[in-house]
Design an enzyme around this catalytic site. Structure first.
Site, PDB file in Angstrom:
ATOM      1  N   ASP A  55      -1.720  -1.606  -4.664  1.00  0.00           N
ATOM      2  CA  ASP A  55      -2.178  -0.333  -5.517  1.00  0.00           C
ATOM      3  C   ASP A  55      -0.959  -0.074  -6.059  1.00  0.00           C
ATOM      4  OD1 ASP A  55      -0.338   0.809  -3.692  1.00  0.00           O
ATOM      5  OD2 ASP A  55      -1.827   1.954  -2.634  1.00  0.00           O
ATOM      6  N   ILE A  94       1.032  -1.192  -0.017  1.00  0.00           N
ATOM      7  CA  ILE A  94       0.056   0.020  -0.057  1.00  0.00           C
ATOM      8  C   ILE A  94       0.922   1.446  -0.015  1.00  0.00           C
ATOM      9  CG2 ILE A  94      -1.970   1.201   1.158  1.00  0.00           C
ATOM     10  CD1 ILE A  94      -2.149  -1.342   2.939  1.00  0.00           C
ATOM     11  N   HIS A  95       0.879   2.161  -0.866  1.00  0.00           N
ATOM     12  CA  HIS A  95       1.628   3.201  -1.070  1.00  0.00           C
ATOM     13  C   HIS A  95       1.233   4.506  -1.719  1.00  0.00           C
ATOM     14  CE1 HIS A  95       2.768   2.254  -5.296  1.00  0.00           C
ATOM     15  NE2 HIS A  95       3.129   3.698  -5.340  1.00  0.00           N
ATOM     16  N   ARG A  96      -0.111   4.275  -2.464  1.00  0.00           N
ATOM     17  CA  ARG A  96      -0.550   5.353  -3.471  1.00  0.00           C
ATOM     18  C   ARG A  96      -1.025   6.585  -2.408  1.00  0.00           C
ATOM     19  NH1 ARG A  96      -0.291   5.571  -8.701  1.00  0.00           N
ATOM     20  NH2 ARG A  96       0.287   3.629  -9.850  1.00  0.00           N
ATOM     21  N   ASN A  97      -0.979   7.704  -2.626  1.00  0.00           N
ATOM     22  CA  ASN A  97      -1.558   8.738  -1.886  1.00  0.00           C
ATOM     23  C   ASN A  97      -2.799   8.695  -1.592  1.00  0.00           C
ATOM     24  OD1 ASN A  97       1.266   9.671  -2.163  1.00  0.00           O
ATOM     25  ND2 ASN A  97       0.793  11.652  -3.145  1.00  0.00           N
TER      26      ASN A  97
END
Length: 383
Positions: free
Chosen positions: A301, A219-222
C-alpha cells in the site's frame, strides 16, 4: 551561491533527499549550499537514522524532534520549528518532497514569510480527498514557486488545476514554474541498485528465508492498519497466498502494534504462526532494494514501493482503492486490488499466469536531481 533548506521527516523523504544531496555534492557544491532539517516525524531509529548512514546523506543540521501525534498537533509543532529555522537561515528556497505532514508544514511556514517553495513530486493526485496525503499535495503545490513533477500525468494535472506551462523566469509564487523532470527515486534506484548488497554480503545477512521465490509485502497506511475489516481481509489474502509461495513482510512499527488489536484472534494466530509468512523488523534501504530485486511479486500500500517494484520490473498488487502512480497500472504492470481478499488473490494469479508484462521507461532518464539543481540556479540568477 544559493542556499536551500531541505525538509525531511519520513523514511521516503530521507531516501528521496539522497538524490538531490548527491547531485549537489558531486556537481553543484560551488553553487548550492544545502541545509537539512529533519522534523522527526519518523522517530524510530530503524525507520530513520539508518537511512542517513546507509545512503550517505549529510547529518541534518537541525532535528526538530516532533515525533508522533495527531495530524494537527504534529503539523503545528513542525510549522513552528521550521519557521524558526527559516528565520535564522534566510534561504533562497525551501525544498519539500512528496505529501507528508512535514511537506505541508514546510510549505505553510515558508509561504507565510515569503520564502520560495520548491516541491519535488508535484502534481501527483489520487483524487481521493479523504486521504490526508492528497490534501497535503494540493496545498503544497498551490503554495509553490517551482514544481517538479516526476511524470507526464502529474505535469498535466497541474495544468488542469490552472498552472500555466508558459510562465517565464524568474518564477515566483504568483508566477510559478512547472516541470516534467523525471523521478528522483529512479535516480536513486539506478545508483543504489548497483551498490545493493552483493551476493556474498546478502548471504551473510540474517535473511528471512533461504528460498529465492517469494512475495514481498508491505502494509502501513492508516486506513489498512486501523480498520479491522480491511486489515483482516488483507491478512486473510496473505494467508491463502502463502499456500503457494513464501511471503516476506518487513513490518512497519505501527502495523506491528495493531495486528493483535485489529485482527480476529484466529486470523492473528494463523498469521503469526505461519511458517511461510516471514515477518521481519523494518529493513534498510539497500536491504529493501535487494528484497525487491529478488522478489517474484510485490504487494503493497506504499506509493514508493509501487514505483520501486516497477523500477526493478516486478509486478505489483496495490492494496489501495486508487494510486497516484496511474501509469504503472495503465501499462499493466500493477493492479489495484484495494483491501479486498478476492481481488488480491485474483491479481496474484493474473501475474502468475502472465509472463509478457512490459515496463516502459516512464520515470525519466535517471538525472532528475541534476535537472532540478540546474533549474534552481538558473531561476535565481535571473531573479
Amino acid at each position: 551561491m544559493i542556499k536551500i533548506v531541505t525538509i525531511i521527516g519520513a523514511r521516503p523523504q530521507i531516501i528521496k533527499a539522497a538524490a538531490l544531496s548527491r547531485a549537489i555534492k558531486n556537481k553543484f557544491s560551488d553553487k548550492i549550499k544545502e541545509v537539512i532539517v529533519h522534523t522527526g516525524q519518523h522517530y524510530d531509529e530503524n525507520m530513520s537514522q539508518v537511512f542517513f548512514d546507509e545512503l550517505g546523506i549529510p547529518t541534518p543540521d537541525y532535528n526538530l524532534g516532533v515525533g508522533s501525534g495527531s495530524h494537527g498537533t504534529q503539523t503545528a509543532k513542525m510549522i513552528e520549528g521550521i519557521e524558526n529555522v527559516l528565520l535564522m537561515e534566510k534561504p533562497d528556497y525551501l525544498v519539500v518532497y512528496g505529501d507528508t505532514n512535514s511537506t505541508l508544514a514546510g510549505a505553510i511556514a515558508a509561504s507565510k514569510i515569503h520564502i520560495p517553495i520548491v516541491h519535488i513530486e508535484a502534481g501527483l493526485r489520487s483524487f481521493n480527498k479523504s486521504m490526508p496525503e492528497e490534501i497535503n499535495r494540493i496545498c503544497c503545490d498551490h503554495c509553490s514557486t517551482m514544481l517538479f513533477s516526476p511524470t507526464s500525468t502529474g505535469y498535466n494535472n497541474l495544468i488542469k488545476e490552472g498552472f500555466n506551462p508558459k510562465n517565464k523566469k524568474p518564477f515566483t509564487a504568483d508566477n510559478p514554474g512547472i516541470y516534467h523532470c523525471g523521478d528522483v527515486m529512479y535516480d536513486n534506484s539506478l545508483f543504489f541498485g548497483q551498490r545493493a548488497m552483493s551476493n556474498e554480503q546478502w548471504a551473510n545477512c540474517q535473511k528471512p528465508i533461504a528460498n529465492s521465490q517469494y512475495i514481498l509485502c508491505t502494509i502501513h497506511r492508516n486506513n489498512n492498519t486501523d480498520e479491522p475489516k480491511r486489515l483482516n481481509a488483507i491478512v486473510s489474502a496473505l494467508i491463502k497466498l502463502s499456500e503457494e509461495k513464501d511471503i516476506i513482510i518487513p513490518l512497519h512499527p505501527r502495523t506491528k502494534k495493531l495486528l493483535n488489536v485489529n485482527l480476529d484472534s484466529e486470523t492473528y494466530d494463523t498469521f503469526i504462526n505461519n511458517s511461510r509468512i516471514h515477518i521481519t523488523e523494518p529493513v534498510s534501504f539497500l536491504e529493501m532494494i535487494r528484497l525487491e530485486k529478488d522478489a517474484d511479486l510485490v504487494i503493497t500500500d506504499s506509493g514508493g514501493v509501487q514505483k520501486e517494484a516497477y523500477f526493478f520490473k516486478k509486478p505489483c498488487v496495490i492494496m489501495r482503492s486508487e494510486t497516484e502512480w496511474k501509469e504503472i497500472v495503465e501499462v499493466g504492470a500493477a493492479i489495484i486490488a484495494d483491501a479486498d481478499e478476492e481481488k488480491i488473490i485474483e491479481a496474484y494469479h493474473h501475474f502468475k499466469d502472465n509472463n509478457s508484462i512490459e515496463f516502459p521507461k516512464i520515470f525519466g532518464d535517471g538525472r532528475a536531481a541534476e535537472f532540478i539543481c540546474k533549474e534552481l540556479i538558473n531561476n535565481k540568477t535571473r531573479s
